[in-house]
Design an enzyme around this catalytic site. Structure first.
Site, PDB file in Angstrom:
ATOM      1  N   SER A 130       0.809  -1.224   0.000  1.00 29.91           N
ATOM      2  CA  SER A 130       0.000   0.000   0.000  1.00 29.91           C
ATOM      3  C   SER A 130       0.840   1.272   0.000  1.00 29.91           C
ATOM      4  O   SER A 130       0.312   2.356  -0.231  1.00 29.91           O
ATOM      5  CB  SER A 130      -0.945   0.017   1.211  1.00 29.91           C
ATOM      6  OG  SER A 130      -0.218   0.139   2.414  1.00 29.91           O
ATOM      7  N   LYS A 167       0.421   4.055   6.853  1.00 31.21           N
ATOM      8  CA  LYS A 167      -0.293   4.934   5.925  1.00 31.21           C
ATOM      9  C   LYS A 167       0.127   6.391   6.186  1.00 31.21           C
ATOM     10  O   LYS A 167       0.694   6.710   7.237  1.00 31.21           O
ATOM     11  CB  LYS A 167      -1.816   4.832   6.125  1.00 31.21           C
ATOM     12  CG  LYS A 167      -2.416   3.462   5.837  1.00 31.21           C
ATOM     13  CD  LYS A 167      -2.454   3.131   4.365  1.00 31.21           C
ATOM     14  CE  LYS A 167      -3.177   1.807   4.118  1.00 31.21           C
ATOM     15  NZ  LYS A 167      -2.432   0.644   4.636  1.00 31.21           N
TER      16      LYS A 167
END
Length: 206
Positions: A130, A167
């Site tokens: 990600s 993230k």
């Protein structure tokens, strides 16, 4: 050169110079034994003591791997060892439990002190892709400074549903957005989130 050293002491000195030059920190005594072909750590310690006595190295007995390579005349060489901190590698993250709880720590990894900006720093293995657009790939190791808050744009380790995720953090009007750095993935929107720390570095095996 090295007329006052025996063959093993020369090998040890060259090996330590090579390791410090490549990695930034000296080898452990066991690694020295394996590289030079010594059968016991006590023999290696004996050679290190002779190297120190003859002015080729300087050691700090209170710290692990604390060795400096000295040039003749006791002048510091380019192979000076910086202080090393053994940073814990966290294998799992559980809600309600301190991140650095003993049962969470799988191993430790030595890093130079100028790469570690807090005693509560830890290392986490990245799962998934990600964050590839930020150069963070699956199975990379991220260095994380433990903290409970973050600024917009920080790369953080956040706890969601009892699982740690890496993230970018953004606090917006009525929610928090955890943004992946992968155009094929959607952001995670939450009302609140537990921040475990801020990512300060990344490294990988080749």
């Amino acid at each position: 050169m090295y007329e006052d050293l025996n063959d093993n002491q020369i090998k040890i000195l060259h090996y330590m110079k090579s390791e410090i030059s490549q990695k930034g920190y000296p080898p452990s005594v066991r690694e020295i034994c394996q590289a030079v072909g010594l059968k016991s750590t006590s023999t290696a310690h004996g050679h290190l003591s002779k190297l120190e006595l003859k002015g080729y190295i300087r050691r700090d007995a209170t710290k692990p791997r604390a060795i400096e390579i000295l040039s003749q005349g006791d002048e510091q060489s380019p192979y000076i060892h910086k202080e090393i901190i053994n940073v814990p590698i966290v294998g799992k993250v559980t809600a309600g439990q301190p991140i650095l709880a003993v049962e969470n720590i799988e191993d430790t990894f030595p890093l130079p002190i100028d790469f570690v900006d807090s005693e509560s720093t830890f290392i986490l293995t990245v799962k998934g892709d990600s964050m590839i657009d930020d150069g963070i790939h699956e199975n990379d190791y991220v260095v994380v400074r433990q903290q409970s808050d973050a600024r917009n744009g920080d790369i953080v380790v956040a706890l969601i549903d009892d699982s740690a995720t890496v993230k970018r953090f953004y606090r917006e009007k009525d929610h928090i957005r955890l943004q992946p750095s992968n155009t094929s993935m959607s952001p995670i929107l939450v009302d609140d989130v537990t921040i475990l720390g801020k990512v300060t570095g990344v490294f990988r095996k080749i």
